[in-house]
Design a protein around this motif. Structure first.
Motif, PDB file in Angstrom:
ATOM      1  N   SER A 109       0.814  -1.246   0.082  1.00 52.35           N
ATOM      2  CA  SER A 109       0.097   0.204  -0.050  1.00 52.35           C
ATOM      3  C   SER A 109       0.859   1.484  -0.012  1.00 52.35           C
ATOM      4  N   TYR A 110       1.858   1.170   0.924  1.00 54.90           N
ATOM      5  CA  TYR A 110       2.779   2.322   0.912  1.00 54.90           C
ATOM      6  C   TYR A 110       4.261   2.201   1.454  1.00 54.90           C
ATOM      7  N   GLY A 139      -1.524   1.898  -3.685  1.00 55.61           N
ATOM      8  CA  GLY A 139      -2.554   1.130  -4.141  1.00 55.61           C
ATOM      9  C   GLY A 139      -2.699   0.224  -2.729  1.00 55.61           C
ATOM     10  N   PRO A 140      -3.111  -1.098  -3.329  1.00 52.84           N
ATOM     11  CA  PRO A 140      -3.272  -1.840  -3.900  1.00 52.84           C
ATOM     12  C   PRO A 140      -4.532  -1.926  -4.831  1.00 52.84           C
ATOM     13  N   ALA A 141      -4.479  -1.550  -6.171  1.00 53.76           N
ATOM     14  CA  ALA A 141      -5.724  -1.326  -7.130  1.00 53.76           C
ATOM     15  C   ALA A 141      -6.221  -2.660  -7.202  1.00 53.76           C
ATOM     16  N   GLN A 187      -6.677  -4.842  -5.022  1.00 54.62           N
ATOM     17  CA  GLN A 187      -7.516  -4.909  -3.632  1.00 54.62           C
ATOM     18  C   GLN A 187      -8.345  -3.846  -3.192  1.00 54.62           C
ATOM     19  N   ILE A 243      -7.792  -0.524  -3.443  1.00 53.04           N
ATOM     20  CA  ILE A 243      -7.503   0.888  -3.106  1.00 53.04           C
ATOM     21  C   ILE A 243      -6.470   1.542  -4.174  1.00 53.04           C
ATOM     22  N   GLN A 244      -6.847   2.804  -4.701  1.00 51.38           N
ATOM     23  CA  GLN A 244      -6.354   3.188  -5.707  1.00 51.38           C
ATOM     24  C   GLN A 244      -4.977   4.157  -5.193  1.00 51.38           C
ATOM     25  N   PRO A 245      -4.085   4.296  -6.337  1.00 53.57           N
ATOM     26  CA  PRO A 245      -2.976   5.173  -5.876  1.00 53.57           C
ATOM     27  C   PRO A 245      -3.556   6.457  -5.351  1.00 53.57           C
ATOM     28  N   ASP A 249      -5.095   6.930  -2.453  1.00 52.33           N
ATOM     29  CA  ASP A 249      -6.548   6.763  -1.881  1.00 52.33           C
ATOM     30  C   ASP A 249      -6.024   6.515  -0.271  1.00 52.33           C
TER      31      ASP A 249
END
Length: 113
Positions: free
Chosen positions: A29-30, A60-62, A64, A66-68, A70
């Motif tokens: 995610s980050y 992300g993870p897109a 899953q 979660i968009q970049p 977000d």
């Protein structure tokens, strides 16, 4: 954030947070250090990494949901206990240590482990 670590087999290459529940692997995610716009990890087998994460750090993870960028979804996942941090070394490229993150900073989170 603050990440304390000790007794790694080698210096960490990267540390990041993944989106996933306990005992399940998830996507990044980050980053905390070593990538994603964060400074390199310390050249030490024990130490502390501190810093700030913003929406610009969220990759992300897109896949899953979660968009970049977000940041709100990342915070919600953290509060729900659906994120973990890990550190990678040359000896353990898939991750040497892992710890599930807990929502925190509120009195109602005490002793919820």
């Amino acid at each position: 954030f603050r990440l304390d670590y000790s007794n790694l087999s080698q210096n960490p290459l990267v540390a990041h947070v993944h989106f996933s529940q306990k005992h399940v692997a998830g996507a990044v995610s980050y980053f905390l250090c070593g990538g994603g716009g964060q400074p390199p990890c310390p050249a030490a087998t024990s130490g502390t990494v501190t810093g700030t994460v913003t929406a610009a750090n969220v990759v992300g993870p897109a896949g899953q949901g979660i968009q970049p960028g977000d940041f709100a979804s990342v915070v919600a996942a953290m509060r729900a206990g659906a994120t973990y941090a890990n550190m990678h070394t040359m000896n353990f490229p898939n991750g040497e240590i892992r710890g599930q993150l807990k929502g925190g900073g509120h009195d109602d989170d005490k002793d919820d482990d």
